[in-house]
Design an enzyme around this catalytic site. Structure first.
Site, mmCIF file in Angstrom:
data_model
loop_
_atom_site.group_PDB
_atom_site.id
_atom_site.type_symbol
_atom_site.label_atom_id
_atom_site.label_comp_id
_atom_site.label_asym_id
_atom_site.label_seq_id
_atom_site.Cartn_x
_atom_site.Cartn_y
_atom_site.Cartn_z
ATOM 1 N N ASP A 177 -5.306 3.386 6.663
ATOM 2 C CA ASP A 177 -4.807 4.498 5.855
ATOM 3 C C ASP A 177 -5.602 4.693 4.566
ATOM 4 O O ASP A 177 -5.065 5.037 3.527
ATOM 5 C CB ASP A 177 -3.314 4.298 5.531
ATOM 6 C CG ASP A 177 -2.475 4.162 6.784
ATOM 7 O OD1 ASP A 177 -2.713 4.935 7.738
ATOM 8 O OD2 ASP A 177 -1.608 3.274 6.822
ATOM 9 N N ARG A 178 -6.894 4.387 4.654
ATOM 10 C CA ARG A 178 -7.833 4.582 3.548
ATOM 11 C C ARG A 178 -7.589 3.640 2.366
ATOM 12 O O ARG A 178 -8.169 3.801 1.296
ATOM 13 C CB ARG A 178 -7.796 6.046 3.084
ATOM 14 C CG ARG A 178 -9.092 6.501 2.435
ATOM 15 C CD ARG A 178 -8.960 7.844 1.738
ATOM 16 N NE ARG A 178 -10.059 8.041 0.817
ATOM 17 C CZ ARG A 178 -10.099 7.523 -0.409
ATOM 18 N NH1 ARG A 178 -9.119 6.771 -0.854
ATOM 19 N NH2 ARG A 178 -11.136 7.759 -1.204
ATOM 20 N N LEU A 179 -6.766 2.635 2.536
ATOM 21 C CA LEU A 179 -6.543 1.654 1.467
ATOM 22 C C LEU A 179 -7.562 0.524 1.607
ATOM 23 O O LEU A 179 -7.219 -0.613 1.945
ATOM 24 C CB LEU A 179 -5.102 1.134 1.492
ATOM 25 C CG LEU A 179 -4.061 2.126 0.976
ATOM 26 C CD1 LEU A 179 -2.660 1.535 1.091
ATOM 27 C CD2 LEU A 179 -4.355 2.496 -0.477
#
Length: 199
Positions: A177-179
């Site tokens: 999730d792009r983290l």
């Protein structure tokens, strides 16, 4: 898998060596391939792929034609950035620092490890200059090959190595999730310190 501060070695070179070994063991195609970014004296940037040919406490080494665009830019503005991207592992490493030529002895020692055809190509190619055609380039290689028939292929004065001495490192680990995890080493008065960057 998240990357935590406690997972990192306190020495960024040791951390790099660990990740570089992981890339080799993990089947990454040419893990030594690295994007090199330079800039001219007026700040115009350029980037290209080179191959890392050594790394130790002094820095990271690559070789090139000193008269190429990157060579000219490094003479004008001796700072650069490197970016390794190991997609198979979901990792990147960014390195920034000052750049200087390696000793001539180091260049000559490396050149002896290269194949004869690679050395001939390096002598024949006016890297980054305009050539009329592929045929012209092939003809230049044939001419250099004929000139050195039965003889050792030396190293031109205008070809050699550079060493980037890191002032900052960033280790980037892919996250869901792009983290992504981004941990940066910066040089301070008491050595390296680590800080987390937002993805």
């Amino acid at each position: 898998m998240a990357l935590r501060e406690e997972d990192l070695d306190r020495d960024p070179l040791a951390q790099f060596a660990r990740w570089f070994a992981d890339a080799r063991a993990g089947g990454v195609f040419e893990p030594e391939a690295v994007a090199l970014a330079t800039a001219s004296a007026n700040g115009t940037p350029s980037a290209r792929m080179v191959l890392l040919k050594g790394h130790d406490a002094r820095g990271l080494v690559f070789f090139t034609n000193y008269l190429s665009r990157k060579g000219r830019e490094l003479e004008e503005n001796p700072r650069a950035a490197l970016l390794f991207h190991w997609k198979e592992l979901g990792r990147q490493v960014r390195v920034e620092g000052a750049v200087a030529r390696v000793a001539r002895e180091e260049t000559e020692a490396y050149a002896r490890t290269r194949g004869r055809k690679s050395r001939l190509s390096a002598l024949a190619s006016p890297q980054s200059e305009v050539v009329a055609s592929r045929e012209e380039l092939d003809a230049r290689v044939r001419a250099v090959e004929s000139e050195h028939a039965g003889a050792d292929v030396g190293v031109a004065d205008w070809w050699g190595g550079y060493r980037l001495a890191p002032s900052a490192w960033e280790f980037w680990q892919h996250g869901e999730d792009r983290l992504h995890d981004r941990l940066r080493y910066r040089a301070g008065e008491r050595g390296w310190f680590i800080e987390r960057l937002a993805p």
